[in-house]
Design an enzyme around this catalytic site. Sequence first.
Site, PDB file in Angstrom:
ATOM      1  N   THR A  46      26.416  -4.480  67.610  1.00 22.40           N
ATOM      2  CA  THR A  46      27.462  -3.600  67.086  1.00 22.40           C
ATOM      3  C   THR A  46      28.842  -3.957  67.642  1.00 22.40           C
ATOM      4  O   THR A  46      29.852  -3.756  66.969  1.00 22.40           O
ATOM      5  CB  THR A  46      27.137  -2.126  67.373  1.00 22.40           C
ATOM      6  OG1 THR A  46      26.805  -1.972  68.752  1.00 22.40           O
ATOM      7  CG2 THR A  46      25.961  -1.653  66.532  1.00 22.40           C
ATOM      8  N   TYR A 109      22.763   7.443  60.680  1.00 23.79           N
ATOM      9  CA  TYR A 109      23.207   8.337  59.614  1.00 23.79           C
ATOM     10  C   TYR A 109      22.061   9.135  58.979  1.00 23.79           C
ATOM     11  O   TYR A 109      22.166  10.344  58.794  1.00 23.79           O
ATOM     12  CB  TYR A 109      23.983   7.580  58.509  1.00 23.79           C
ATOM     13  CG  TYR A 109      24.592   8.526  57.494  1.00 23.79           C
ATOM     14  CD1 TYR A 109      25.761   9.216  57.783  1.00 23.79           C
ATOM     15  CD2 TYR A 109      23.971   8.754  56.269  1.00 23.79           C
ATOM     16  CE1 TYR A 109      26.311  10.116  56.863  1.00 23.79           C
ATOM     17  CE2 TYR A 109      24.505   9.648  55.353  1.00 23.79           C
ATOM     18  CZ  TYR A 109      25.668  10.331  55.649  1.00 23.79           C
ATOM     19  OH  TYR A 109      26.187  11.209  54.753  1.00 23.79           O
ATOM     20  N   TYR A 135      16.641  -0.750  70.015  1.00 19.36           N
ATOM     21  CA  TYR A 135      17.968  -0.358  70.487  1.00 19.36           C
ATOM     22  C   TYR A 135      18.165   1.122  70.187  1.00 19.36           C
ATOM     23  O   TYR A 135      18.238   1.529  69.035  1.00 19.36           O
ATOM     24  CB  TYR A 135      19.027  -1.217  69.801  1.00 19.36           C
ATOM     25  CG  TYR A 135      20.468  -0.953  70.203  1.00 19.36           C
ATOM     26  CD1 TYR A 135      20.800  -0.205  71.327  1.00 19.36           C
ATOM     27  CD2 TYR A 135      21.510  -1.487  69.447  1.00 19.36           C
ATOM     28  CE1 TYR A 135      22.116   0.016  71.684  1.00 19.36           C
ATOM     29  CE2 TYR A 135      22.839  -1.265  69.798  1.00 19.36           C
ATOM     30  CZ  TYR A 135      23.138  -0.519  70.912  1.00 19.36           C
ATOM     31  OH  TYR A 135      24.447  -0.296  71.258  1.00 19.36           O
ATOM     32  N   ARG A 140      25.793   6.808  68.497  1.00 19.07           N
ATOM     33  CA  ARG A 140      26.218   6.165  67.253  1.00 19.07           C
ATOM     34  C   ARG A 140      25.268   6.456  66.094  1.00 19.07           C
ATOM     35  O   ARG A 140      25.680   6.457  64.935  1.00 19.07           O
ATOM     36  CB  ARG A 140      26.333   4.648  67.445  1.00 19.07           C
ATOM     37  CG  ARG A 140      27.514   4.228  68.300  1.00 19.07           C
ATOM     38  CD  ARG A 140      27.579   2.716  68.425  1.00 19.07           C
ATOM     39  NE  ARG A 140      28.735   2.287  69.205  1.00 19.07           N
ATOM     40  CZ  ARG A 140      29.912   1.966  68.694  1.00 19.07           C
ATOM     41  NH1 ARG A 140      30.111   2.050  67.389  1.00 19.07           N
ATOM     42  NH2 ARG A 140      30.903   1.566  69.469  1.00 19.07           N
ATOM     43  N   LYS A 164      16.751  -1.686  74.476  1.00 17.41           N
ATOM     44  CA  LYS A 164      18.101  -1.480  74.993  1.00 17.41           C
ATOM     45  C   LYS A 164      18.354   0.016  74.923  1.00 17.41           C
ATOM     46  O   LYS A 164      18.500   0.585  73.844  1.00 17.41           O
ATOM     47  CB  LYS A 164      19.128  -2.249  74.162  1.00 17.41           C
ATOM     48  CG  LYS A 164      20.565  -2.039  74.647  1.00 17.41           C
ATOM     49  CD  LYS A 164      21.567  -2.734  73.728  1.00 17.41           C
ATOM     50  CE  LYS A 164      22.999  -2.437  74.189  1.00 17.41           C
ATOM     51  NZ  LYS A 164      24.009  -3.022  73.275  1.00 17.41           N
ATOM     52  N   ILE A 206      22.312  -5.162  78.522  1.00 17.94           N
ATOM     53  CA  ILE A 206      23.088  -5.831  77.470  1.00 17.94           C
ATOM     54  C   ILE A 206      24.456  -5.171  77.510  1.00 17.94           C
ATOM     55  O   ILE A 206      24.599  -3.991  77.214  1.00 17.94           O
ATOM     56  CB  ILE A 206      22.427  -5.712  76.095  1.00 17.94           C
ATOM     57  CG1 ILE A 206      21.102  -6.495  76.096  1.00 17.94           C
ATOM     58  CG2 ILE A 206      23.354  -6.249  74.999  1.00 17.94           C
ATOM     59  CD1 ILE A 206      20.304  -6.369  74.817  1.00 17.94           C
TER      60      ILE A 206
END
Length: 293
Positions: A46, A109, A135, A140, A164, A206
């Site tokens: 991202t 979303y 992840y 987000r 992650k 990361i």
Amino acid sequence: MQAFIGTGVALVTPFKKDFSVDIEALKKIVNHVIDGGVEYLVVLGTTGEPATLNQDEKEIVIETIIEANKGRLPLVLGVGGNNTQQVVEELKSRDFSKFSAILSVSPYYNKPTQEGIYQHFKAIAEAAPIPVILYNVPGRTASNMLPETVMRLANDFKNLIGIKEAAGDIVQAMKLIQHKPKDFLIISGDDMIALPIVLAGGSGVISVIGEGYPKEFSEMIRLGLNKKVEEAYILHYKIMESIDMIFEQGNPAGVKEIFKTLNLSENTVRLPLVTVNSDLANRLEIFTKNLSK
């Protein structure tokens, strides 16, 4: 799995002032982080702004990083989304011969249930030709992948090799570390708590700040992995202020400002992101110049 112990960095996509992809700057950034001692590179995460890249630009970024890396470090490719079938189709059609693993974000979303998240990654695990790192970034995606779901996936699919974890929740990270299968990697996705997660038994990070300051940050993580706690925390507190700063006005606007100070690239980001204001730019410039003294 030893390839993903330590510091991975989520590479930015540098843009020229006209917003086109800056291939030469990307090559310089790749060499900057490799020379700084990081252990692996994440392509089109991202932080690389893939949401604003067209398909041709994504291929340019991929090929540029492969060429600049020259096989020196393992590469991880970001392949994820909130359309499960579309992700599966990419996994089945893309050439992954230059990559060691895939990083796949939890669906955003749509706000799926835990069962929906499980089924999404089940489909990915069954389609992926190389290992997959999950992840979790609820800030987000608007949904949190709970430890119970992660452990269910980890136990059911051996090619899901780690996560992650970027919930910003040290307790959740510790639950993952406590209950994970033996070789499953718990990788911090939060720079600020990367060291505590490593000291608790995590495998590394990361990172975004590790891209700006790879020498200091990757050394901090190595010290943490070797349980050299005092030395590691000296570096942590040396860098800590900058971690807050680079996320203060959005990612990757902050770290791109560091790259501008280091003469590696422009600070350009694509809308809806905007460059940091002059106050933050000045603070980041001062910090960066003082860090290298």
